[in-house]
Design a protein around this motif. Structure first.
Motif: not given
Ligand SMILES: Nc1ncnc2c1ncn2[C@@H]1O[C@H](COP(=O)(O)OP(=O)(O)OP(=O)(O)O)[C@@H](O)[C@H]1O
Ligand SMILES: [Mg+2]
Length: 367
Positions: A240-244, A283-286
């Motif tokens: 569901a939440c792939p980081s890349t 992604v939270s770091t974007l």
């Protein structure tokens, strides 16, 4: 963020069970080839973990260092809080099941399983009982007197498993154990392996390049790329939440439409792409200006009256449904259609619910 995305967020610390094994900053070089470039992970006690990645990404190298068949170039392996990288292979409470089974052809099934025990000061009377118990565990006790060549591939794999669990290791390493089996047998063995791990309460670390296999088996998946860990987490979280974009594509073949983050709004980002500007969880770091990928899974896309205008490139019947490839602004998207597939070349409108889509990190090179 949607309930789905929220419920799938896990931190390493939320995992059940204390760590049995920890890899800390693990490197492996063979001369000039750097096969493993600094990986950190831990294996929770009594869990099924898979190491997933394409050929050459360093999976076997990691397994061989844990098994003690290969030196660690730098970093540490810690078992039960004790450094173990200098302990010889035979003294580690770890066994390996190899892809090619590696059974002794001249020994019977029972002798193959008993072989290791005869080197471990186990009383003779105990040896055959324990070998038989291990064979019962994998439902091979009836064939205990056969030679390996008189068995099918799946049966040989079960004997290799019995041999690996007979001395009750703490950790079982499995390197592509099912790749020599046909599809049907592989599916059956996946269920058996998972069941066996639960029943024995051992930790299994299973190497595969097959994402479906990783989903079927794992409590925890470590996705590797080029000697590094790209992402690790529970299977649902990774899906569901792939980081890349790499993970999104490798796991479940998402369509990745590359673009740029123009704004952050809490847990969501506004992404500008060739198929429009969309507000989507990500992604939270974007941060603003970052290259990113809008990840769309075939099952999240539908054909509707309004949406992104696209042309049908191909239409493949899969039995229960069709998979349609649609092209818009040079982007190819796959849509699953249950009935009445459109004709090739037809103009359609592709719709997706932005809250079910996901924005992953990308690199400038992807744009
Ligand atoms: N003994 C060796 N000497 C030199 N290079 C090696 C050696 N073993 C592995 N390599 C290299 O290290 C890299 C990682 O290999 P490894 O076998 O760990 O990959 P893998 O992920 O298991 O791949 P596969 O899915 O094909 O089994 C590859 O580039 C490989 O060529
Ligand atoms: Mg390998």
């Amino acid at each position: 963020m949607t309930a789905l995305h929220n419920s799938t967020q896990t931190k390493e610390s939320d995992r059940q069970g204390r760590p049995l094994l920890e890899a800390k900053g693990l490197f492996k070089s063979y001369g000039k080839v750097e096969a493993v470039s600094g990986v950190d992970f831990s294996l929770a006690e009594n869990s099924y973990v898979t190491l997933l990645g394409p050929s050459g990404c360093g999976k076997t190298s990691i397994l061989r260092m844990i098994g003690g068949f290969e030196d660690v170039t730098s970093g540490a392996l810690v078992l039960d809080n004790v450094r173990m990288d200098h302990i010889p292979a035979a003294k580690r409470p770890i066994n390996t099941v190899f892809q090619n089974y590696a059974l002794f052809p001249h020994l019977s099934v029972a002798e193959n399983v008993a072989f290791g025990l005869s080197y471990q000061n186990v009383p003779k009377s105990e040896i055959s009982k324990r070998a038989l118990d291990a064979l019962k565990t994998v439902r091979m006790d009836a064939l205990a007197d056969r030679r390996p060549r008189q068995l099918s591939g799946g049966q040989q794999q079960r004997v290799a498993l019995a041999r690996a669990i007979v001395n009750a290791p703490r950790l079982l390493l499995l390197d592509e154990p099912l790749s020599a089996l046909d599809r049907r047998m592989r599916k059956d063995m996946q269920i058996e392996l998972k069941e066996l791990q639960r029943r024995l309460g051992m930790t299994f670390l299973h190497v595969t390049h097959d994402q479906e296999e990783a989903f079927a088996l794992s409590d925890w998946i470590i996705v590797m790329h080029d000697g590094r860990i790209e992402q690790q987490g529970r299977p649902e979280e990774i899906y569901a939440c792939p980081s890349t974009a790499y993970v999104a594509d490798f796991i479940g073949g998402a369509t990745c439409v590359f673009g740029e983050v123009v704004e952050r709004e809490g847990d969501k980002v506004v992404i500008d792409t060739p198929i429009g500007r969309h507000l989507v969880p990500g992604v939270s770091t974007l941060s603003t200006g970052a290259p990113a990928a809008l990840c769309l899974r075939p099952e999240q896309l539908t054909l509707a009256k309004a949406g992104i205008a696209a042309h049908v490139k191909s239409c493949v019947f899969r039995g229960s449904d069709w998979i349609i490839e649609c092209e818009a602004a040079d982007q190819v998207m796959q849509v699953v259609v249950g009935v009445n597939p459109p004709a090739q070349g037809a103009l359609v409108h592709v719709h997706f619910d932005p809250d079910r889509a996901w924005v992953a990190a990308a690199s400038r090179g992807d744009l």
